[in-house]
Design an enzyme around this catalytic site. Structure first.
Site, PDB file in Angstrom:
ATOM      1  N   LYS A 158     -37.074   9.573 -48.580  1.00  0.00           N
ATOM      2  CA  LYS A 158     -35.862   9.523 -49.385  1.00  0.00           C
ATOM      3  C   LYS A 158     -36.246   9.861 -50.824  1.00  0.00           C
ATOM      4  CE  LYS A 158     -32.792   8.009 -46.436  1.00  0.00           C
ATOM      5  NZ  LYS A 158     -31.525   8.703 -46.172  1.00  0.00           N
ATOM      6  N   LYS A 257     -25.087  13.679 -36.404  1.00  0.00           N
ATOM      7  CA  LYS A 257     -24.906  12.257 -36.089  1.00  0.00           C
ATOM      8  C   LYS A 257     -23.561  12.124 -35.391  1.00  0.00           C
ATOM      9  CE  LYS A 257     -27.254  10.424 -40.224  1.00  0.00           C
ATOM     10  NZ  LYS A 257     -26.967  10.104 -41.642  1.00  0.00           N
TER      11      LYS A 257
HETATM   12  O1  NPG Z   1     -34.121   5.847 -38.885  1.00  0.00           O
HETATM   13  O2  NPG Z   1     -32.036   5.437 -38.514  1.00  0.00           O
HETATM   14  C1  NPG Z   1     -32.966   5.704 -39.257  1.00  0.00           C
HETATM   15  C2  NPG Z   1     -32.674   5.886 -40.719  1.00  0.00           C
HETATM   16  C3  NPG Z   1     -32.415   7.303 -41.050  1.00  0.00           C
HETATM   17  O3  NPG Z   1     -32.471   7.856 -43.339  1.00  0.00           O
HETATM   18  C4  NPG Z   1     -31.820   7.484 -42.399  1.00  0.00           C
HETATM   19  N1  NPG Z   1     -30.532   7.229 -42.510  1.00  0.00           N
HETATM   20  O4  NPG Z   1     -28.864   9.085 -44.961  1.00  0.00           O
HETATM   21  O5  NPG Z   1     -29.301   9.451 -42.928  1.00  0.00           O
HETATM   22  C5  NPG Z   1     -29.278   8.698 -43.869  1.00  0.00           C
HETATM   23  C6  NPG Z   1     -29.863   7.317 -43.752  1.00  0.00           C
HETATM   24  C7  NPG Z   1     -28.943   6.160 -43.906  1.00  0.00           C
HETATM   25  C8  NPG Z   1     -28.842   5.201 -42.936  1.00  0.00           C
HETATM   26  C9  NPG Z   1     -28.232   6.004 -45.032  1.00  0.00           C
HETATM   27  C10 NPG Z   1     -28.023   4.108 -43.073  1.00  0.00           C
HETATM   28  C11 NPG Z   1     -27.415   4.911 -45.189  1.00  0.00           C
HETATM   29  C12 NPG Z   1     -27.302   3.960 -44.205  1.00  0.00           C
END
Ligand code: NPG
Length: 364
Positions: A158, A257
């Site tokens: 990130k 997703k």
């Molecule tokens: O491994 O599920 C996982 C996390 C992946 O980075 C991830 N998710 O922006 O995609 C995204 C982020 C996220 C998840 C952002 C939950 C906000 C809430």
């Protein structure tokens, strides 16, 4: 295909699962998942799904209390009335959860796996891991080292303004051959194009959602100025938007997703489009429990998924997953082979983590 089954009740259940590691993005930090679990029931049917809506409307407009409300007041009644396509706008994560729970019930009744229903071609998928903003380069390097040693095939970092080139440079210099990518969650503007171009020297697989969700033109302009492939996540809300973004050169990679696009049927349309156009595709994650993970892993086994997804083992998220845990095997997760999603909540974990249960009777 799966046959229709009679559904008489829909259960909307809230469970709280603490995360093993707080997950920080440009939009805040998640420490506990407040998950809405949808269960559909009939005389000969049971189906489960997880709604991926986060607790607060800071990352997406949709959030868990809103998803719960729209299911209770609009989506479940429309389903009970037999409306094929309810006239609800938005709320894709709520819609996806109901769609998947019903499909799970149908597939379980037919003794057919989701993988077979989708026609997947692989029995396992490569595992990737997403690492939140840690604020400390040594801590980040330790985390990458640990997860690479566990077998993860790809690491996503990130980033946000102030936490980008320095941590990425550090990880790249320590792990020269690692499959590495970054995710900005829309935290930059096109004014940062030159700065983001600094990522080009690190041989990244992609740079995900650098600009705002609705900035297709900005992403197209940025894509012309960077060598690193631009991937879109939050922007891609439907097959129509995906086709448009690809057409305009706003992305050359797509993160898919199911919750974001309102269901599995729409997700498969996007998969098919990307595959036909030769656009790289991978499966995103929303810190799912085993229920959502089973869905993601089956989807990611389709042939159009060309890159590892945000699909990690259960122990990366939770001390105790709702289902039997997903485990890494040679850096991969196995596609469940049982009927429907192929996993169910473990009764004792479900009981221990449930905060509330609301049962809607569709016969009234
Ligand atoms: O491994 O599920 C996982 C996390 C992946 O980075 C991830 N998710 O922006 O995609 C995204 C982020 C996220 C998840 C952002 C939950 C906000 C809430």
């Amino acid at each position: 295909m799966s046959a229709r089954v009679a559904i008489t009740h829909v259960e909307l259940r809230r469970v709280h699962l603490p995360l093993v590691t707080p997950f920080r993005t440009a939009h805040g930090v998640e420490t506990v998942r407040d998950v809405l679990i949808v269960r559909v029931l009939g005389p000969d049917a049971e189906g489960w799904a997880e709604c991926v809506a986060p607790a607060e409307p800071t990352y997406t407009a949709e959030y868990v209390d809103g998803a719960h409300d729209v299911l209770r007041r609009f989506l479940v009644p429309a389903f009970a009335a037999g409306e094929a396509a309810p006239v609800v706008k938005g709320h894709p994560m709520a819609r996806a959860a109901l769609e998947v729970a019903v499909l799970d019930a149908e597939l379980r009744a037919a003794d057919r796996s989701l993988a077979a229903h989708l026609g997947v071609t692989r029995a396992r998928v490569p595992a990737g891991i997403a690492l939140g903003i840690s604020g400390s380069v040594p801590a980040l390097l330790d985390a990458v080292e640990r997860h690479v040693a566990e077998g993860y095939r790809r690491v996503k970092l990130k980033i946000e303004p102030g936490w980008d080139l320095v941590p990425v440079a550090a990880v790249r210099s320590r792990f020269p051959d690692l499959a590495l990518q970054v995710d900005a969650n829309g935290s930059y503007t096109l004014a940062a194009a030159d700065h983001l171009g600094g990522l080009d020297e690190f041989g990244l697989l992609l740079c995900e959602q650098p600009l705002a969700d609705d900035d297709l033109a900005g992403h197209a302009a940025l894509a012309r100025r960077m060598h690193t492939p631009i991937c879109l996540d939050e922007t891609i809300t439907s097959a129509t938007v995906a086709a448009d973004a690809i057409e305009r050169g706003a992305c050359s990679v797509v993160n898919l997703k199911v919750g974001r696009v309102g269901g599995l049927a729409e997700a498969v349309r996007i998969h098919d489009h990307c595959r036909a156009r030769g656009v790289a595709l991978w499966c995103g994650g929303m810190l799912e429990t085993g229920l959502g993970r089973a869905l993601n892993v089956a989807l990611a086994a389709l042939p159009g998924f060309t890159l590892p997804g945000d699909l990690s083992a259960s122990d990366r998220y939770f001390h105790e997953d709702l289902t039997e845990p997903f485990v890494l095997d040679d850096g991969h997760l196995a596609v469940p082979a049982g009927p429907g999603l192929g996993v169910s909540p473990r009764p004792e974990v479900l009981a221990a983590t449930t905060r509330s249960v609301e049962t809607l009777d569709l016969r009234r």
